[in-house]
Design a protein around this motif. Sequence first.
Motif, PDB file in Angstrom:
ATOM      1  N   GLN A  91     -31.787 -33.868   7.766  1.00  0.00           N
ATOM      2  CA  GLN A  91     -31.663 -33.387   6.386  1.00  0.00           C
ATOM      3  C   GLN A  91     -31.734 -34.515   5.372  1.00  0.00           C
ATOM      4  O   GLN A  91     -31.900 -34.267   4.174  1.00  0.00           O
ATOM      5  N   ASP A 104     -26.983 -28.031   7.042  1.00  0.00           N
ATOM      6  CA  ASP A 104     -27.565 -27.046   6.129  1.00  0.00           C
ATOM      7  C   ASP A 104     -28.302 -26.007   6.968  1.00  0.00           C
ATOM      8  O   ASP A 104     -29.398 -26.270   7.485  1.00  0.00           O
ATOM      9  N   LEU A 105     -27.723 -24.830   7.097  1.00  0.00           N
ATOM     10  CA  LEU A 105     -28.331 -23.807   7.941  1.00  0.00           C
ATOM     11  C   LEU A 105     -29.652 -23.292   7.373  1.00  0.00           C
ATOM     12  O   LEU A 105     -30.537 -22.883   8.134  1.00  0.00           O
ATOM     13  N   ASP A 106     -29.808 -23.327   6.052  1.00  0.00           N
ATOM     14  CA  ASP A 106     -31.096 -22.947   5.461  1.00  0.00           C
ATOM     15  C   ASP A 106     -32.175 -23.929   5.890  1.00  0.00           C
ATOM     16  O   ASP A 106     -33.305 -23.537   6.223  1.00  0.00           O
ATOM     17  N   TRP A 107     -31.839 -25.222   5.876  1.00  0.00           N
ATOM     18  CA  TRP A 107     -32.793 -26.255   6.311  1.00  0.00           C
ATOM     19  C   TRP A 107     -33.134 -26.047   7.781  1.00  0.00           C
ATOM     20  O   TRP A 107     -34.299 -26.103   8.175  1.00  0.00           O
ATOM     21  N   ALA A 123     -32.911 -23.305   9.518  1.00  0.00           N
ATOM     22  CA  ALA A 123     -33.703 -22.079   9.663  1.00  0.00           C
ATOM     23  C   ALA A 123     -35.159 -22.346   9.296  1.00  0.00           C
ATOM     24  O   ALA A 123     -36.079 -21.798   9.916  1.00  0.00           O
ATOM     25  N   GLY A 124     -35.381 -23.221   8.309  1.00  0.00           N
ATOM     26  CA  GLY A 124     -36.745 -23.588   7.946  1.00  0.00           C
ATOM     27  C   GLY A 124     -37.464 -24.295   9.070  1.00  0.00           C
ATOM     28  O   GLY A 124     -38.656 -24.062   9.315  1.00  0.00           O
ATOM     29  N   VAL A 169     -35.315 -16.153  12.098  1.00  0.00           N
ATOM     30  CA  VAL A 169     -35.038 -17.106  11.024  1.00  0.00           C
ATOM     31  C   VAL A 169     -33.899 -16.596  10.149  1.00  0.00           C
ATOM     32  O   VAL A 169     -32.997 -17.349   9.750  1.00  0.00           O
ATOM     33  N   ALA A 170     -33.912 -15.300   9.843  1.00  0.00           N
ATOM     34  CA  ALA A 170     -32.845 -14.716   9.031  1.00  0.00           C
ATOM     35  C   ALA A 170     -31.505 -14.820   9.752  1.00  0.00           C
ATOM     36  O   ALA A 170     -30.463 -15.129   9.139  1.00  0.00           O
ATOM     37  N   ARG A 213     -30.054 -18.310   9.467  1.00  0.00           N
ATOM     38  CA  ARG A 213     -29.442 -18.609   8.166  1.00  0.00           C
ATOM     39  C   ARG A 213     -27.991 -18.129   8.113  1.00  0.00           C
ATOM     40  O   ARG A 213     -27.190 -18.648   7.327  1.00  0.00           O
ATOM     41  N   ASN A 214     -27.651 -17.157   8.923  1.00  0.00           N
ATOM     42  CA  ASN A 214     -26.302 -16.598   8.927  1.00  0.00           C
ATOM     43  C   ASN A 214     -25.522 -16.977  10.190  1.00  0.00           C
ATOM     44  O   ASN A 214     -24.497 -16.362  10.494  1.00  0.00           O
ATOM     45  N   VAL A 270     -27.715 -21.923  16.391  1.00  0.00           N
ATOM     46  CA  VAL A 270     -29.138 -21.921  16.051  1.00  0.00           C
ATOM     47  C   VAL A 270     -29.950 -22.529  17.187  1.00  0.00           C
ATOM     48  O   VAL A 270     -31.014 -22.032  17.549  1.00  0.00           O
TER      49      VAL A 270
END
Length: 393
Positions: free
Chosen positions: A295, A308-311, A313-314, A326-327, A330-331, A338
Motif C-alpha cells: 500500500q 486497506d481492504l479496498d486496496w 480487493a483491487g 471482490v465485493a 471489501r467486507n 482475503v
Amino acid sequence: MDESANPDPNDADATPDPAPEAGEPPAGTVLRRGWTTGACATAAAKAAYEALLTGNFPDPVAIRLPGGETPAFALALQDAAPGWARAGIVKDAGDDPDVTHGALVTATVRFGPVGSGVMFKAGEGVGTVTRPGLPIPPGEPAINPVPRRMMREAIAEVAGRLGRSGDGRSGDVEIEIAIPGGARLAERTLNGRLGIVGGLSILGTTGIVVPYSCAAWIHSIHRGIDVARAMGFDHVAGATGSTSEDAVRALHGLDEVQLIDMGDFVGGMLKYIRAHPVARVTVCGGFAKMAKLGQGLLDLHSKRGAVDLDWLAGRLAAAGGAADLVAAARNANSALEVMEMARAAGLDLGRLVAAAAWATAARPLAGTGIALEIVVFDRQGGLVAETGLRTVG
C-alpha cells in the motif's frame, strides 16, 4: 542490547486495529523518561572513584549528560577496600518496557598505572565484543563509545577536583562495569547475533531513555547490518518476525549474521542500507504486513495504518477475481480472510501483493543498483509469493 524484549509482530493481522498494541499505553498518556545503562554506569563510576580518593561516597551522585542535563542518582550499593571502591545504581527506565529496568549497574574502580588513563573491563553480566562491525572492536567490553566518553569525563572532573598530581591518581583508573544477572537478560536481546557474548551492552547516546521510541531496536538493525558487512556477507534479509525469519533463513540458506530483525521498520532498515550498501537485500513477512508495504507504508506498525481492504480487493480484481468475490473482500474481517478467499478461487493474490511491496521497498534504494527481493510467507512459514532478486535502478 539495552532494550525491551522485541515483541514478535510477525504477520499480525492489523485489520481492524481499534486498540493499542499489546503492552503499550493508551494514546495521550504522559510517559516518564528513564536513564540508559550508560548513564547509570557513569554515575556509579563517578561515585566509586570519589570514594576511592576520599573514602566517602557521594549520595546522590550527579553526572553531566551529553545534552547538558545534570541528573542525580541515588546509590543502591556502596563497598570499598584498600585499592578499590564499588558503587551501584538501580536502573530506572521510566515507563519504557526495557529489559534492564530494575537491574543493578555497578562500577568497581581501581587505580591504574601512571599515564594509563581510563581503562574499561567487563564484569559479571556485561558482554564482550567478538565480531567486527560494531563501534567497539573485538575483544573489548561491550561498553559503547558515548558511555565511555561520559565515564572518562566524569573521572576527569573528579580527578581535577580531588586528584593528586604525580601519584597515579589523577584519572588513571580501571573501571569494571557489571550487571548481576545480565547474561540472563541478554538472552532477550539480539546481542548474541551481533557477536556480543556473556551479557548486556552498556548503551546510550543521550543518557536518557525515551519510552517507546524504539531507538534501541533501530540501533540493533543498524548494528546487525554493520556486522554482516564487516564479516563479508553481501546478502541480508530483514524479517517482520520470527516465523518469517526462520522461513527465509531456510529458503536462502542464510547465516544467522545475515538475518536482520527489522520488525515493522522496513524504511529504517532500507535507508540505512542505502548509506551502508550490501549487494542483495530480502524483505520478508506475513501476508498482512507485506500488504501494508504494498500500500506504500514503510513503517508497518499498526499505529501508522491498517491493511486497506479496498486496496486489497483491487489487487484481487487485478488477479481475475469475480465481482462478487471482490465485493466480499471489501467486507472481509482481515487480510488473512482475503488471502484465503483468493486461494479458494485459485487466484495468485500473493504475487500481486509482493510486486506492489517491491515497488514500495525500492523507493529508498532508488539509483543504488542493489538487488531487492520481497518474500511473503503465511503464518506457518509457508511460501506464499516471492519476487526474486531484482536490481533497483
